[in-house]
Scaffold this motif. Sequence first.
Motif, mmCIF file in Angstrom:
data_model
loop_
_atom_site.group_PDB
_atom_site.id
_atom_site.type_symbol
_atom_site.label_atom_id
_atom_site.label_comp_id
_atom_site.label_asym_id
_atom_site.label_seq_id
_atom_site.Cartn_x
_atom_site.Cartn_y
_atom_site.Cartn_z
ATOM 1 N N VAL A 170 -6.055 -7.861 -9.232
ATOM 2 C CA VAL A 170 -5.599 -8.547 -8.026
ATOM 3 C C VAL A 170 -5.458 -7.508 -6.913
ATOM 4 C CG1 VAL A 170 -3.771 -10.003 -7.090
ATOM 5 C CG2 VAL A 170 -4.361 -10.168 -9.514
ATOM 6 N N ARG A 171 -6.218 -7.684 -5.835
ATOM 7 C CA ARG A 171 -6.302 -6.639 -4.808
ATOM 8 C C ARG A 171 -6.041 -7.177 -3.404
ATOM 9 N NH1 ARG A 171 -11.249 -2.641 -6.657
ATOM 10 N NH2 ARG A 171 -10.041 -1.751 -8.357
ATOM 11 N N PRO A 172 -4.792 -7.144 -2.957
ATOM 12 C CA PRO A 172 -4.514 -7.615 -1.597
ATOM 13 C C PRO A 172 -4.988 -6.600 -0.561
ATOM 14 C CG PRO A 172 -2.484 -6.916 -2.714
ATOM 15 C CD PRO A 172 -3.602 -6.663 -3.662
ATOM 16 N N GLY A 180 -16.660 -7.577 -7.190
ATOM 17 C CA GLY A 180 -15.258 -7.453 -6.776
ATOM 18 C C GLY A 180 -14.876 -6.000 -6.550
ATOM 19 N N ASP A 181 -15.395 -5.105 -7.372
ATOM 20 C CA ASP A 181 -15.137 -3.674 -7.242
ATOM 21 C C ASP A 181 -15.675 -3.182 -5.890
ATOM 22 O OD1 ASP A 181 -14.597 -1.028 -7.711
ATOM 23 O OD2 ASP A 181 -15.961 -0.797 -9.400
ATOM 24 N N ILE A 182 -16.914 -3.540 -5.597
ATOM 25 C CA ILE A 182 -17.554 -3.070 -4.367
ATOM 26 C C ILE A 182 -16.892 -3.693 -3.127
ATOM 27 C CG2 ILE A 182 -19.724 -3.027 -3.076
ATOM 28 C CD1 ILE A 182 -21.144 -3.022 -5.857
ATOM 29 N N SER A 236 -13.895 -4.745 -2.721
ATOM 30 C CA SER A 236 -12.532 -4.309 -2.404
ATOM 31 C C SER A 236 -12.498 -2.895 -1.833
ATOM 32 C CB SER A 236 -11.591 -4.457 -3.611
ATOM 33 O OG SER A 236 -12.165 -3.943 -4.757
ATOM 34 N N ASP A 237 -13.401 -2.006 -2.260
ATOM 35 C CA ASP A 237 -13.472 -0.695 -1.597
ATOM 36 C C ASP A 237 -13.908 -0.882 -0.146
ATOM 37 O OD1 ASP A 237 -12.932 0.584 -4.089
ATOM 38 O OD2 ASP A 237 -14.192 2.288 -3.505
ATOM 39 N N GLY A 238 -14.889 -1.761 0.072
ATOM 40 C CA GLY A 238 -15.363 -2.037 1.435
ATOM 41 C C GLY A 238 -14.245 -2.590 2.302
ATOM 42 N N PRO A 286 -3.706 2.022 -7.868
ATOM 43 C CA PRO A 286 -4.338 2.057 -6.547
ATOM 44 C C PRO A 286 -5.832 1.766 -6.682
ATOM 45 C CG PRO A 286 -3.906 4.289 -7.334
ATOM 46 C CD PRO A 286 -3.232 3.353 -8.299
ATOM 47 N N VAL A 287 -6.427 1.193 -5.640
ATOM 48 C CA VAL A 287 -7.860 0.872 -5.697
ATOM 49 C C VAL A 287 -8.712 2.146 -5.682
ATOM 50 C CG1 VAL A 287 -9.734 -0.178 -4.319
ATOM 51 C CG2 VAL A 287 -7.629 -1.464 -4.758
ATOM 52 N N HIS A 288 -8.184 3.187 -5.037
ATOM 53 C CA HIS A 288 -8.989 4.405 -4.886
ATOM 54 C C HIS A 288 -9.182 5.163 -6.201
ATOM 55 C CE1 HIS A 288 -5.451 7.024 -5.235
ATOM 56 N NE2 HIS A 288 -4.814 6.252 -4.365
HETATM 57 MG MG MG Z 1 -13.642 0.869 -7.317
#
Ligand code: MG
Length: 372
Positions: A116-118, A267-269, A271-273, A298-300
């Motif tokens: 889950v990535r707000p 979803g990975d790509i 959310s970094d974008g 963290p997403v990073h």
């Molecule tokens: Mg990633």
Amino acid sequence: MASQVLRRSLSTASTQSTLKIGLIPADGIGREVIPAARQVLEALKSGPQFEFVDLDAGFEYFQKTGTSLPQKTIDTLKSECHGALFGAVSSPSHKVAGYSSPIVALRKHLDLYANVRPVKSVESPAFPSQKLLDMLIIRENTECLYIKSEREEVDPKTGLRVAWADRKITEFASRRIGDMAFRMALTRQKLRSEIPVANRFWKHNPKVTIVHKSNVLSVTDGLWRETVRGTQLPGVDMEEQLVDSMVYRMFREPEAFDVVVAPNLYGDILSDGAAALVGSLGVVPSANVGDNFVMGEPVHGSAPDIAGKGIANPIASIRSAGMLLEHMGYTSQALKIYEAVDQVLADATVLTPDLGGKSSTQDVTDAVLKNL
Ligand code: MG
Ligand code: NAI
């Protein structure tokens, strides 16, 4: 249904007075930002007490011991911990015999099926031209290309190497992630109506955007699309977006999205974008959520270019600690953390270099602690 189980296990967690949290900083800046998140949890004046347990994992640990994820870490998380915080791992881009990513394995071991990535804006003089957005990307966390079923062979005709990867999409996983996406769209609406600052940049009916590429991958993404569509809940709008035009729309009109649900790789790509829209990868948190366990992360990644310099932005990890609490049922403590962080961003006087400031990891952590 998954959502009911989730609610049950989380409400159990919220009655515990001491929470045991596994800390897995792993590699690079993970070792700098996870201690920052710990300081913030320790400074909360109300809510549960915390007991922290330090756990090993990562590429450096692999280089020392031959394993990237010791059994002890898995066992301790499963048998002793209520939740966990993971930093980042320095997975090399080339194949290393015997190595595989511990975070991908942990998500599987603990069945943390949703990431889950707000991604949300904070109005601040530091980002005068940003668009005001508040979206929630929900990434399927257990399958797709990340099952890592890869092989290589030699083409007998050309004598050249050919590499293959299997992609797995199941009705089971697609249904439970779709179910979570629609349920979260309703939860966000409820939060908005009760707490004026919660996801306030979304001003429309709750909406779920289903991301896929079923115009090309009609079997795998076709099953994904059809299954997630079938989980729509009353009161939530639904739309679909092909992943390539999703990237375009996300940069052109990010304010057009509420909840976005995507298979693992997309979803990975995405959310970094999306992190670029709110200033930095250093501010975007996530929670790996299953029916019985939550792990903030963290997403990073491990950011080798800045590791060891004391300038990593701790906000993504501090917000991830908030998400850990939120998904364990401690909503008011989570909100305290979110507000303390938002205030630091809004003040824009103590910022790390990724946001154009000159402050250190500890300076930003101290500023958050002061706001608590
Ligand atoms: Mg990633
Ligand atoms: P990255 O996220 O580590 O870094 C990308 C860029 O963002 C770098 O310029 C970095 O300095 C900056 N950045 C990231 N986090 C920041 C923070 N908190 N504060 C300030 N700046 C920050 O991604 P990259 O460079 O592609 O990967 C580096 C390593 O991380 C690789 O070994 C990769 O495998 C690993 N990685 C691990 C992940 C995980 O553990 N879940 C996720 C993504 C990458």
